[in-house]
Design a protein around this motif. Structure first.
Motif, PDB file in Angstrom:
ATOM      1  N   LEU A   1       0.885  -5.802  14.064  1.00  0.00           N
ATOM      2  CA  LEU A   1       1.236  -6.100  12.684  1.00  0.00           C
ATOM      3  C   LEU A   1       1.595  -7.567  12.485  1.00  0.00           C
ATOM      4  O   LEU A   1       1.610  -8.053  11.360  1.00  0.00           O
ATOM      5  CB  LEU A   1       2.401  -5.220  12.239  1.00  0.00           C
TER       6      LEU A   1
ATOM      7  N   GLU B   1      -1.578 -12.535  10.679  1.00  0.00           N
ATOM      8  CA  GLU B   1      -1.920 -12.681   9.275  1.00  0.00           C
ATOM      9  C   GLU B   1      -3.236 -12.001   8.911  1.00  0.00           C
ATOM     10  O   GLU B   1      -3.323 -11.280   7.925  1.00  0.00           O
ATOM     11  CB  GLU B   1      -1.996 -14.167   8.910  1.00  0.00           C
TER      12      GLU B   1
ATOM     13  N   LEU C   1      -2.833  -8.304   8.799  1.00  0.00           N
ATOM     14  CA  LEU C   1      -2.099  -7.891   7.594  1.00  0.00           C
ATOM     15  C   LEU C   1      -3.023  -7.923   6.386  1.00  0.00           C
ATOM     16  O   LEU C   1      -2.996  -7.027   5.542  1.00  0.00           O
ATOM     17  CB  LEU C   1      -0.895  -8.804   7.355  1.00  0.00           C
ATOM     18  N   ASP C   2      -3.853  -8.947   6.318  1.00  0.00           N
ATOM     19  CA  ASP C   2      -4.803  -9.030   5.209  1.00  0.00           C
ATOM     20  C   ASP C   2      -5.714  -7.810   5.212  1.00  0.00           C
ATOM     21  O   ASP C   2      -5.977  -7.207   4.170  1.00  0.00           O
ATOM     22  CB  ASP C   2      -5.644 -10.306   5.329  1.00  0.00           C
TER      23      ASP C   2
ATOM     24  N   LEU D   1      -5.127  -4.888   6.542  1.00  0.00           N
ATOM     25  CA  LEU D   1      -4.357  -3.694   6.184  1.00  0.00           C
ATOM     26  C   LEU D   1      -4.149  -3.612   4.683  1.00  0.00           C
ATOM     27  O   LEU D   1      -4.227  -2.537   4.096  1.00  0.00           O
ATOM     28  CB  LEU D   1      -3.004  -3.697   6.899  1.00  0.00           C
ATOM     29  N   ASN D   2      -3.911  -4.756   4.062  1.00  0.00           N
ATOM     30  CA  ASN D   2      -3.696  -4.752   2.618  1.00  0.00           C
ATOM     31  C   ASN D   2      -4.958  -4.402   1.847  1.00  0.00           C
ATOM     32  O   ASN D   2      -4.889  -3.768   0.792  1.00  0.00           O
ATOM     33  CB  ASN D   2      -3.120  -6.086   2.163  1.00  0.00           C
TER      34      ASN D   2
ATOM     35  N   LEU E   1      -5.208  -0.738   2.280  1.00  0.00           N
ATOM     36  CA  LEU E   1      -4.159  -0.075   1.514  1.00  0.00           C
ATOM     37  C   LEU E   1      -4.686   0.255   0.121  1.00  0.00           C
ATOM     38  O   LEU E   1      -4.322   1.260  -0.475  1.00  0.00           O
ATOM     39  CB  LEU E   1      -2.963  -1.026   1.404  1.00  0.00           C
ATOM     40  N   ARG E   2      -5.545  -0.623  -0.391  1.00  0.00           N
ATOM     41  CA  ARG E   2      -6.086  -0.431  -1.724  1.00  0.00           C
ATOM     42  C   ARG E   2      -7.255   0.544  -1.682  1.00  0.00           C
ATOM     43  O   ARG E   2      -7.310   1.483  -2.446  1.00  0.00           O
ATOM     44  CB  ARG E   2      -6.500  -1.780  -2.321  1.00  0.00           C
TER      45      ARG E   2
ATOM     46  N   TYR F   1     -15.413  -1.596   4.849  1.00  0.00           N
ATOM     47  CA  TYR F   1     -16.205  -1.712   6.068  1.00  0.00           C
ATOM     48  C   TYR F   1     -16.303  -3.175   6.491  1.00  0.00           C
ATOM     49  O   TYR F   1     -16.007  -4.084   5.713  1.00  0.00           O
ATOM     50  CB  TYR F   1     -17.580  -1.088   5.881  1.00  0.00           C
TER      51      TYR F   1
ATOM     52  N   ASP G   1     -14.641 -10.613   2.073  1.00  0.00           N
ATOM     53  CA  ASP G   1     -13.386 -10.786   1.321  1.00  0.00           C
ATOM     54  C   ASP G   1     -12.500 -11.856   1.941  1.00  0.00           C
ATOM     55  O   ASP G   1     -11.835 -12.613   1.248  1.00  0.00           O
ATOM     56  CB  ASP G   1     -12.586  -9.478   1.304  1.00  0.00           C
TER      57      ASP G   1
ATOM     58  N   TYR H   1     -22.993   2.267   6.535  1.00  0.00           N
ATOM     59  CA  TYR H   1     -21.723   1.621   6.826  1.00  0.00           C
ATOM     60  C   TYR H   1     -20.792   2.448   7.684  1.00  0.00           C
ATOM     61  O   TYR H   1     -20.858   3.668   7.696  1.00  0.00           O
ATOM     62  CB  TYR H   1     -21.020   1.261   5.516  1.00  0.00           C
TER      63      TYR H   1
ATOM     64  N   ILE I   1       1.940   6.044   9.826  1.00  0.00           N
ATOM     65  CA  ILE I   1       2.562   5.078  10.739  1.00  0.00           C
ATOM     66  C   ILE I   1       3.581   4.191  10.049  1.00  0.00           C
ATOM     67  O   ILE I   1       4.572   3.802  10.633  1.00  0.00           O
ATOM     68  CB  ILE I   1       1.460   4.217  11.391  1.00  0.00           C
ATOM     69  N   PHE I   2       3.344   3.919   8.773  1.00  0.00           N
ATOM     70  CA  PHE I   2       4.189   2.934   8.108  1.00  0.00           C
ATOM     71  C   PHE I   2       5.432   3.517   7.452  1.00  0.00           C
ATOM     72  O   PHE I   2       6.197   2.805   6.816  1.00  0.00           O
ATOM     73  CB  PHE I   2       3.364   2.171   7.074  1.00  0.00           C
ATOM     74  N   ASP I   3       5.622   4.821   7.607  1.00  0.00           N
ATOM     75  CA  ASP I   3       6.781   5.450   6.994  1.00  0.00           C
ATOM     76  C   ASP I   3       8.079   5.149   7.729  1.00  0.00           C
ATOM     77  O   ASP I   3       9.136   5.069   7.125  1.00  0.00           O
ATOM     78  CB  ASP I   3       6.568   6.974   6.925  1.00  0.00           C
TER      79      ASP I   3
END
Lengths: 176, 176
Positions: free
Chosen positions: A11, A14, A17-18, A20-21, A24-25, A29, A36, A65, A74-76
């Motif tokens: 985690l 950077e 994290l990008d 994962l974000n 998250l949305r 792929y 992006d 794809y 995991i993030f809870d």
DNA sequence: AGAGTGATTCGATGATTTTCTAATCATTCT
DNA sequence: AGAATGATTAGAAAATCATCGAATCACTCT
């Protein structure tokens, strides 16, 4: 636990994290993420595979794809869970030792020599850690080292010999 | 947020986790921790200072020693808080741009050239990112690059010139 | 079967970060 | 004031890790 450190390391980047974000949305792929974030597909793949191995993301093929998605459970956890070491792994003897040491040492000084034989030995062994094996010390050296832990270096020195930790011949001392 | 990444980086190191676990049990100081972990005082100090700067630990002098203690509130947050980017920080223009791009690009291809001037420019600028500044391209090169995004490279090339993104002289093109 | 496309692996490179030694600083005690 | 001791900093060496280009793999579609 080793895996906790691994997860934290994952985690702490950077790019990851990008990624994962983005996930998250919505699921995505390699090519899309690479576009992006303006990074090579090779780089994105490297990170995704790393996270997949740790169970942070999952993937499945869909037509052309390979779709990656988050494993959100995991993030809870609270952060606290991740930093705390499972003390259950600690050897009970070692735990007892630490307890004795913290009872009789304060700020690195021996506050009092325990009367119980077993405790006394633990404490003396701790001081003896300052001495190297396979070399000799003269009395002045020994006293100086012991003195860092306790005023009465003579008492401690004598007890170390009585305990069989230290031995002497004339003015010379060494670890057994 | 930058600080979140910093915090994660701090936590993602074995030595620092060891230090935190010591402090979780009781406040301590450089020399003692260094002894507990069999690492140099310099190393321990390096880590503690780093964590202090991030607000993870605090320190205060007490006699000889500088006592470090944990700032425990930090660890209450769920992990989720740390990985999620605050989208509020995003520039609204940038948000609009992304939206347009996602409307007109699909899997990296331009599906249709927008008719609105503003949108068209955003889309063309995006394609122009593939071109380097301060160099020239011949027509074949330009077409090839544009073709990755759209069949009709002539149309796109012409529009880029109309928009003032690209310029030409004879058979040579370059970014303005 | 083979062309096309997205995903992955490999090897190399460069950036970052941990750790150490040695020197210096800050505080307490004599 | 100066000796002693713990803390910090500076600088260098070593380890780790992200990134990339190129080559290869896996699947789809014709």
């Amino acid at each position: 636990m080793k895996e906790k450190l691994e997860l934290l390391k994952l985690l702490a980047d950077e790019t990851r994290l990008d990624i994962l974000n983005i996930l998250l949305r919505e699921d995505s792929y390699v090519e899309k993420i690479s576009c992006d974030l303006s990074l090579t597909p090779a780089t994105i793949c490297y990170h995704l595979k790393k996270m997949e191995a740790a169970g942070v993301v999952n993937c499945s093929r869909s037509q052309f794809y390979i779709i990656y998605s988050l494993n959100r459970e995991i993030f809870d956890k609270p952060l606290y869970e991740l930093i705390k070491k499972d003390t259950a792994v600690i050897d009970p003897d070692e735990k007892y030792r630490k307890e004795i040491l913290s009872n009789f040492f304060k700020y690195g000084k021996l506050t009092q020599l325990p009367t119980q034989r077993k405790k006394r030995e633990i404490v003396l062994q701790e001081i003896a850690k300052q001495l190297e094996a396979n070399r000799t010390y003269d009395e002045k050296e020994i006293n100086e080292i012991i003195h860092r832990f306790h005023e009465d270096h003579c008492l401690i020195r004598r007890e170390m010999i009585a305990c069989g930790i230290l031995t002497r011949e004339k003015e010379t001392y060494w670890l057994i």
